[in-house]
Motif scaffolding. Structure first.
Motif, PDB file in Angstrom:
ATOM      1  N   LEU A   3       0.616  -1.134   0.115  1.00 54.73           N
ATOM      2  CA  LEU A   3       0.061   0.090  -0.099  1.00 54.73           C
ATOM      3  C   LEU A   3       0.834   1.235  -0.011  1.00 54.73           C
ATOM      4  CD1 LEU A   3      -2.957  -0.940   2.319  1.00 54.73           C
ATOM      5  CD2 LEU A   3      -2.826  -1.152  -0.103  1.00 54.73           C
ATOM      6  N   GLY A   4       2.048   1.155   0.674  1.00 53.19           N
ATOM      7  CA  GLY A   4       2.940   2.419   0.678  1.00 53.19           C
ATOM      8  C   GLY A   4       3.474   2.642  -0.857  1.00 53.19           C
ATOM      9  N   GLU A   5       3.744   1.494  -1.423  1.00 53.21           N
ATOM     10  CA  GLU A   5       4.364   1.611  -2.797  1.00 53.21           C
ATOM     11  C   GLU A   5       3.570   2.247  -3.683  1.00 53.21           C
ATOM     12  OE1 GLU A   5       5.697  -2.080  -3.943  1.00 53.21           O
ATOM     13  OE2 GLU A   5       7.273  -2.528  -2.216  1.00 53.21           O
ATOM     14  N   ARG A   6       2.136   1.836  -3.524  1.00 51.61           N
ATOM     15  CA  ARG A   6       0.923   2.416  -4.228  1.00 51.61           C
ATOM     16  C   ARG A   6       0.290   3.840  -3.747  1.00 51.61           C
ATOM     17  NH1 ARG A   6      -2.980  -2.882  -4.759  1.00 51.61           N
ATOM     18  NH2 ARG A   6      -1.484  -4.242  -5.497  1.00 51.61           N
ATOM     19  N   ARG A   7       1.164   4.314  -2.578  1.00 49.35           N
ATOM     20  CA  ARG A   7       0.400   5.406  -1.956  1.00 49.35           C
ATOM     21  C   ARG A   7      -0.907   5.475  -1.972  1.00 49.35           C
ATOM     22  NH1 ARG A   7       4.483  10.027  -4.593  1.00 49.35           N
ATOM     23  NH2 ARG A   7       6.195   9.112  -4.234  1.00 49.35           N
ATOM     24  N   THR A   8      -1.506   4.233  -1.501  1.00 46.54           N
ATOM     25  CA  THR A   8      -2.817   4.148  -1.249  1.00 46.54           C
ATOM     26  C   THR A   8      -3.263   3.965   0.178  1.00 46.54           C
ATOM     27  OG1 THR A   8      -3.232   3.013  -3.461  1.00 46.54           O
ATOM     28  CG2 THR A   8      -4.958   2.612  -1.893  1.00 46.54           C
ATOM     29  N   PRO A   9      -4.032   4.447   0.844  1.00 51.72           N
ATOM     30  CA  PRO A   9      -4.253   4.344   2.302  1.00 51.72           C
ATOM     31  C   PRO A   9      -4.998   3.044   2.618  1.00 51.72           C
ATOM     32  CG  PRO A   9      -5.477   5.943   1.638  1.00 51.72           C
ATOM     33  CD  PRO A   9      -4.811   5.671   0.452  1.00 51.72           C
ATOM     34  N   LEU A  10      -4.897   2.681   3.634  1.00 54.05           N
ATOM     35  CA  LEU A  10      -5.836   1.318   4.143  1.00 54.05           C
ATOM     36  C   LEU A  10      -7.189   2.205   4.495  1.00 54.05           C
ATOM     37  CD1 LEU A  10      -5.692  -1.641   5.056  1.00 54.05           C
ATOM     38  CD2 LEU A  10      -5.302  -0.749   7.313  1.00 54.05           C
ATOM     39  N   THR A  11      -8.172   1.404   4.333  1.00 49.93           N
ATOM     40  CA  THR A  11      -9.681   1.927   4.287  1.00 49.93           C
ATOM     41  C   THR A  11      -9.749   1.018   5.724  1.00 49.93           C
ATOM     42  OG1 THR A  11     -10.291   2.135   2.322  1.00 49.93           O
ATOM     43  CG2 THR A  11     -11.989   2.003   3.725  1.00 49.93           C
ATOM     44  N   GLY A  12     -10.017   1.914   6.888  1.00 52.50           N
ATOM     45  CA  GLY A  12     -10.401   1.602   8.014  1.00 52.50           C
ATOM     46  C   GLY A  12     -11.808   1.155   8.309  1.00 52.50           C
ATOM     47  N   GLY A  13     -12.058  -0.062   8.978  1.00 51.96           N
ATOM     48  CA  GLY A  13     -13.490  -0.436   9.196  1.00 51.96           C
ATOM     49  C   GLY A  13     -13.848  -0.136  10.612  1.00 51.96           C
ATOM     50  N   TYR A  14     -15.004   0.086  11.028  1.00 50.06           N
ATOM     51  CA  TYR A  14     -15.345   0.476  12.331  1.00 50.06           C
ATOM     52  C   TYR A  14     -16.890   0.188  12.212  1.00 50.06           C
ATOM     53  CZ  TYR A  14     -15.331   5.211  10.171  1.00 50.06           C
ATOM     54  OH  TYR A  14     -15.589   6.212   9.616  1.00 50.06           O
ATOM     55  N   PRO A  15     -17.618   0.203  13.332  1.00 51.65           N
ATOM     56  CA  PRO A  15     -19.228  -0.157  13.567  1.00 51.65           C
ATOM     57  C   PRO A  15     -19.830   0.825  12.546  1.00 51.65           C
ATOM     58  CG  PRO A  15     -18.186  -0.029  15.670  1.00 51.65           C
ATOM     59  CD  PRO A  15     -16.820   0.686  14.802  1.00 51.65           C
ATOM     60  N   ASP A  16     -21.015   0.328  11.950  1.00 49.31           N
ATOM     61  CA  ASP A  16     -21.743   0.999  10.972  1.00 49.31           C
ATOM     62  C   ASP A  16     -21.019   1.898   9.920  1.00 49.31           C
ATOM     63  OD1 ASP A  16     -23.289   0.064  13.095  1.00 49.31           O
ATOM     64  OD2 ASP A  16     -23.577   1.735  14.194  1.00 49.31           O
TER      65      ASP A  16
END
Length: 375
Positions: free
Chosen positions: A137-150
């Motif tokens: 993800l760092g190489e792609r410069r793409t952030p992780l999408t965070g999951g949380y309630p609702d």
């Protein structure tokens, strides 16, 4: 071919929803077709340690275009759910990667960097695999999408589909209490500057498991991950999801049963408040050492709730045969060690046209109706 059988390599139609679960191999993998060749992948497993991840092998078998994989969901970081995940993400260049919001914290990245030693057979946690995911993800410069309630990851209309049905995807967990509890544990596990680097120690509870609910038109699917219930703690586990008013309120017709069908992943209200009556249900068995899931009592409990339950493989309950001293000496003389053969994986595939009212079910490999899971 990963499996064989009539129409195994037949791709879903453009207006067909597919939910396929493969396992156990080492862990489980889920492939979901939402229409027009677009896919959502959840978790990863390999049939053997050196083989292509099962999801990639299956998609290759049916001729799927990996550039159309819209998302990869990491339900949690147990090694049996992330094995081969780096390969999956590398092969799907345009996929959005979704995981618990805790993985976005600087503390987790410090922890992962400090615990990247190879894991021992007795200590299993997916740190090494997640490190590779972070690097990609760092190489792609793409952030992780965070999951949380609702949290609604994809809103209706965000992925236009020719069949006309809206697609949406929600994360329902981990709860705020689970998140804070994990960060507290994490801070205790990060070594001091003068301390020797450690081997990663897995959590005893699946407190970061991300439950996913997705819909395509009127079709709703609930993926339970390995979320566990904690009796007497309403702010944790399934109780936290069930008490939420902000989640998607439609009931699911298909359920990937939580935590391999175990009692710890069960809550009575899942089956009345989150699911349609007698839904289609599926699980992938788990076995490690002397432990295995589901137990016979788990199977009986699930079948009392729905007759439409399936397993990707059988669960062998026969005790291993004792070897006499002569046989043991012969084995020792010809090989360094021996162990039980890996459990044979299977695949359950569900398909449903967006305008249809029922799922079709196919079994491949070792997959069976859940009633036959304990032979």
């Amino acid at each position: 071919m990963l499996f064989s059988g009539t129409d195994y390599d037949l791709a879903p139609a453009k207006d067909e929803v597919e939910v396929t679960i493969i396992g156990p191999g080492y862990g489980e993998a889920i492939c979901i077709h939402i229409g027009d060749g677009r896919w959502i992948l959840v978790d990863s497993c390999r049939p053997q340690a050196t083989d292509l991840p099962c999801a990639l092998a299956y998609l290759a078998d049916i001729g799927a275009d990996l550039s159309l994989v819209a998302g990869v969901v990491i339900s949690h970081w147990d090694d049996d759910h992330v094995r081969g995940l780096g390969d999956v993400i590398e092969a799907c260049p345009d996929a959005r990667v979704i995981a618990s919001n805790a993985f976005k914290k600087d503390e987790f990245h410090v922890y992962a960097a400090a615990h990247k030693n190879p894991l021992t057979a007795k200590v299993r946690a997916g740190v090494k695999e997640l490190r590779r995911v972070f690097e990609l993800l760092g190489e792609r410069r793409t952030p992780l999408t965070g999951g949380y309630p609702d949290r609604q990851i994809w809103a209706p209309g965000s992925i236009p589909l020719s069949h006309g049905a809206d697609f949406s995807l929600w994360t329902l967990s981990p709860s705020d209490a689970e998140y804070e509890n994990f960060l507290t544990w994490l801070s205790e596990e990060i070594p001091e500057i003068t301390e020797t680097r450690r081997v990663s120690v897995p959590r005893l509870r699946n407190d970061l498991s991300t439950v996913v609910l997705l819909s395509v038109g009127d079709i709703v699917v609930l993926l339970g991950g390995d979320l566990e219930e904690h009796r007497g703690k309403p702010e944790f586990g399934w109780s936290a999801i069930l008490s939420s008013t902000g989640r998607h309120q439609s009931k699911a017709s298909l359920f990937k049963i939580a935590h391999h069908g175990s009692l710890t992943g069960h809550h009575d209200d899942i089956w009345t408040k989150l699911l349609e009556s007698e839904p289609v249900a599926v699980l992938a068995p788990w076995k490690l050492g002397g432990g295995q899931l589901p137990k016979k009592s788990d199977v009986e409990r699930i079948l009392a709730l729905t007759p439409h339950a399936h397993s990707t493989a059988t669960v062998h309950t026969r005790a291993a045969k004792l070897r006499d001293s002569i046989v043991k000496r012969e084995i020792k003389a010809t090989t360094k060690s021996f162990r039980s053969a890996a459990q044979i994986p299977g695949m359950v595939r569900f398909r449903r046209n967006v305008s249809a009212s029922a799922w079709s079910t196919e079994h491949f490999g070792a997959a069976v109706p859940l009633a036959r899971a304990h032979g």
